[in-house]
Design an enzyme around this catalytic site. Structure first.
Site, short mmCIF file in Angstrom:
data_model
loop_
_atom_site.label_atom_id
_atom_site.label_comp_id
_atom_site.label_asym_id
_atom_site.label_seq_id
_atom_site.Cartn_x
_atom_site.Cartn_y
_atom_site.Cartn_z
N LYS A 22 0.83 -1.22 0.00
CA LYS A 22 0.00 0.00 0.00
C LYS A 22 0.86 1.27 0.00
O LYS A 22 0.63 2.19 -0.78
CB LYS A 22 -0.93 0.00 1.22
CG LYS A 22 -1.68 1.31 1.39
CD LYS A 22 -2.34 1.43 2.74
CE LYS A 22 -1.39 1.74 3.85
NZ LYS A 22 -1.46 3.02 4.50
N ASN A 23 1.85 1.29 0.88
CA ASN A 23 2.60 2.54 1.02
C ASN A 23 3.50 2.82 -0.18
O ASN A 23 3.77 3.98 -0.49
CB ASN A 23 3.40 2.55 2.33
CG ASN A 23 2.49 2.72 3.54
OD1 ASN A 23 1.32 3.09 3.39
ND2 ASN A 23 3.00 2.43 4.72
N CYS A 117 -4.04 8.23 9.69
CA CYS A 117 -4.35 7.62 10.99
C CYS A 117 -3.88 8.51 12.12
O CYS A 117 -2.81 9.12 12.05
CB CYS A 117 -3.68 6.26 11.10
SG CYS A 117 -4.54 4.96 10.25
N ARG A 122 1.99 14.22 13.53
CA ARG A 122 2.62 13.78 12.28
C ARG A 122 3.04 15.02 11.49
O ARG A 122 2.40 15.42 10.52
CB ARG A 122 1.66 12.86 11.50
CG ARG A 122 1.32 11.63 12.33
CD ARG A 122 0.51 10.62 11.58
NE ARG A 122 1.29 9.81 10.68
CZ ARG A 122 0.79 8.79 9.99
NH1 ARG A 122 -0.47 8.48 10.09
NH2 ARG A 122 1.56 8.11 9.18
N ASP A 306 4.58 -0.16 12.13
CA ASP A 306 3.30 -0.64 11.62
C ASP A 306 3.02 -2.09 12.02
O ASP A 306 1.94 -2.62 11.71
CB ASP A 306 3.24 -0.50 10.09
CG ASP A 306 2.97 0.94 9.66
OD1 ASP A 306 2.78 1.80 10.55
OD2 ASP A 306 2.96 1.22 8.45
N ARG A 398 -8.69 0.61 4.96
CA ARG A 398 -7.75 1.56 4.34
C ARG A 398 -6.54 0.84 3.75
O ARG A 398 -5.94 1.31 2.79
CB ARG A 398 -7.18 2.52 5.39
CG ARG A 398 -8.15 3.47 5.99
CD ARG A 398 -7.43 4.34 6.98
NE ARG A 398 -6.62 5.27 6.23
CZ ARG A 398 -6.44 6.54 6.55
NH1 ARG A 398 -7.00 7.00 7.64
NH2 ARG A 398 -5.71 7.32 5.82
C1 UD1 Z 1 4.85 6.26 6.70
C2 UD1 Z 1 3.79 5.22 6.51
C3 UD1 Z 1 3.30 4.69 7.85
C4 UD1 Z 1 4.47 4.24 8.70
C5 UD1 Z 1 5.54 5.30 8.78
C6 UD1 Z 1 6.82 4.80 9.47
C7 UD1 Z 1 2.72 5.90 4.46
C8 UD1 Z 1 1.53 6.47 3.83
N1 UD1 Z 1 2.69 5.79 5.78
O1 UD1 Z 1 4.22 7.34 7.41
O2 UD1 Z 1 2.42 3.61 7.60
O3 UD1 Z 1 4.00 4.00 10.01
O4 UD1 Z 1 5.92 5.71 7.46
O5 UD1 Z 1 7.31 3.68 8.83
O6 UD1 Z 1 3.67 5.50 3.82
N2 UD1 Z 1 8.47 13.25 10.99
C9 UD1 Z 1 8.86 14.55 11.28
N3 UD1 Z 1 8.78 15.47 10.29
C10 UD1 Z 1 8.34 15.17 9.03
C11 UD1 Z 1 7.97 13.84 8.74
C12 UD1 Z 1 8.05 12.91 9.75
O7 UD1 Z 1 9.25 14.86 12.42
O8 UD1 Z 1 8.31 16.08 8.18
C13 UD1 Z 1 8.56 12.21 12.06
C14 UD1 Z 1 7.21 11.58 12.39
O9 UD1 Z 1 6.52 12.35 13.37
C15 UD1 Z 1 7.64 10.24 12.92
C16 UD1 Z 1 8.88 9.91 12.09
O10 UD1 Z 1 9.33 11.15 11.55
O11 UD1 Z 1 8.01 10.33 14.28
C17 UD1 Z 1 8.65 8.95 10.95
O12 UD1 Z 1 7.58 9.42 10.13
P1 UD1 Z 1 7.46 9.05 8.60
O13 UD1 Z 1 8.42 7.95 8.30
O14 UD1 Z 1 7.54 10.28 7.77
O15 UD1 Z 1 5.99 8.50 8.53
P2 UD1 Z 1 4.90 8.76 7.46
O16 UD1 Z 1 5.50 9.03 6.12
O17 UD1 Z 1 3.90 9.70 8.03
#
Ligand code: UD1
Length: 431
Positions: A22-23, A117, A122, A306, A398
């Site tokens: 999915k991701n 979610c 985030r 996850d 989802r």
């Molecule tokens: C993606 C996945 C989600 C998974 C996560 C971690 C998708 C759609 N979702 O979420 O299923 O749980 O990776 O493997 O692919 N962060 C910041 N600043 C940013 C971006 C992230 O501080 O600009 C932090 C987040 O709060 C978190 C960490 O970085 O603590 C990791 O987040 P990230 O890997 O970006 O997760 P998502 O892309 O939201």
């Protein structure tokens, strides 16, 4: 309101086929509009998030044709609009990939702040920092992220302050059409980061080093059409592997890449399961009682956040005291209250869950708080004595295609129900 009705107690036995990731699909779909030529993507999972992503793409003028349930043909040639409506974005988090894709291709984009979610704060600061390093002017106004770069982005050097899958991919998308070279340091190494890089390269991009800490992207003026098949879903596979463990089953999970599942397999072995790997399948046999362990979620190749609710459900039934530390998202133990209703003994302190294994769960009426926790609660229901009813299964849908049907194929007594009458029928049938 649709619910899952589950009669627990049957070991899951048999084979299950895993779908596309999915991701990875969410990012690859967004990236497909970066060329004016036609792109064919195979192995797209038919889940709510990918369907919402395609609706969002159509809303700005992309033409999408479904060739079969898992294959889509996309043309981004007729995209005129670079603003994505609020409604779509609120439903999914990955809509931020449209920001990177549109900014890379058209030099500007407007996307509402993303939803997704509710598993903690985030932020998107690293996405914004990355786009700014590529020369874009980025501001947030009226709930929209507005990014503009004149004609073209230019290559830049970005050090990610945290390891983030989303920002790594988003910057990779934008940079693949920037003028010059971009270096992303402290990049995420998840399998889907590599898959998106491979997809971009199949469109003529020049992305090197994906899967390591440093990604180097040489921007190109134009991307071309391609045909591409998405990798199998690491988390769907891991969920079925842990479902085998909690139900004392014997499940062969097919169409997977075993390398992507190493941290998951290692934990299953630690808690007493047998794991047999072959080229594109993995068999999990849980013939002995499960035992306790400690686990901390980490970026890949660490244990995935996850999979945290799923391992917690298994450790809740494992002898001894286990500790689960969530190091990625700060609000990811909300499901523990629901699991407690089923008899689990878990204390949450900050980002740590201390779990005293119990000998059984008992069926209860519970709600899915988010996608992965929802799947984990289904697993708990399958292991429990009696009947479990799960509300809010829209979260599970989802990211899991035909979840209850795949479980039924392994002998689970689970049905999707929509009324009290259907519940009564289920109770009569399952005794
Ligand atoms: C993606 C996945 C989600 C998974 C996560 C971690 C998708 C759609 N979702 O979420 O299923 O749980 O990776 O493997 O692919 N962060 C910041 N600043 C940013 C971006 C992230 O501080 O600009 C932090 C987040 O709060 C978190 C960490 O970085 O603590 C990791 O987040 P990230 O890997 O970006 O997760 P998502 O892309 O939201």
């Amino acid at each position: 309101m649709e619910q899952y009705a589950i009669k627990g107690g049957n070991p899951l036995v048999g084979e299950v086929e895993i779908g596309g990731a999915k991701n990875a699909a969410l990012a690859i779909l967004a990236a497909s509009i970066m060329t004016d030529e036609t792109v064919v993507i195979e192995n797209v999972p038919d889940v709510r998030d990918t369907n919402v992503m395609m609706q969002a793409m159509e809303s700005i003028g992309a033409v999408i044709e479904r060739i079969d349930r898992h294959t889509v043909k996309i043309s981004g040639k007729s995209i005129r609009d670079i603003a994505i409506e609020d409604d779509y974005i609120k439903k999914i988090r990955a809509s931020y990939y449209l920001l990177g894709a549109l900014l890379g291709k058209h030099g500007k984009a407007q996307v509402a702040l993303p939803g997704g979610c509710n598993i903690g704060l985030r932020p998107i600061d690293q996405h914004i920092k990355g786009f700014r390093a590529l020369g874009a002017d980025v501001r947030i106004e009226h709930g929209l992220i507005i990014a503009e770069a004149g004609q073209h982005l230019r290559g830049g050097h970005i050090y990610m302050d945290v390891v983030t899958v989303g920002a790594t991919i988003d910057v990779m998308l934008a940079a693949s059409m920037a003028n010059g070279i971009t270096i992303i340091e402290n990049a995420a190494k998840e399998p889907h980061v590599v898959d998106v890089a491979n997809f971009l390269n199949s469109m003529g991009a020049c992305v090197r080093g994906a899967g390591t800490d440093v990604i180097r992207i040489k921007g190109v003026n134009k991307l071309h059409g391609t045909e591409y098949a998405i990798i199998p879903d690491q988390i769907e596979a891991g969920t079925f592997m842990f479902a085998a463990a909690v139900t004392k089953g014997d499940v062969t999970v097919k169409n997977i890449i075993p390398k992507h599942l190493e941290s998951i397999s290692a934990k299953l072995i630690e808690i007493g399961c047998e794991v047999e790997e072959s080229d594109d399948a993995v068999r999990v046999v849980a013939s002995k009682p499960l035992t306790h362990t400690h686990v901390k979620t980490l970026p890949y190749p660490g244990f995935p956040t996850d999979m945290q609710p799923q391992i917690t459900v298994a450790l809740g039934l494992s002898r001894g005291t286990s500790i689960v530390t969530e190091s990625i998202f700060e609000n990811r133990f909300k499901y523990v209250d629901e699991l407690t209703k089923m008899g689990a003994s878990i204390k949450v302190e900050g980002n740590t869950a201390i779990i005293d294994g119990v000998s059984k769960y008992t069926g209860a009426g519970i709600s899915a708080p988010d996608l992965r926790a929802g799947a984990a609660l289904v697993m708990a229901g399958l292991a429990a004595e009696g009947t479990t009813i799960i509300d809010d299964i829209k979260f599970i849908e989802r990211g899991y295609e035909d979840f209850h049907i795949k479980l039924q194929g392994l002998g689970a007594q689970v049905e999707k129900i929509n009324s009290e009458r259907e519940l009564q029928k289920f109770r009569l049938k399952t005794g």
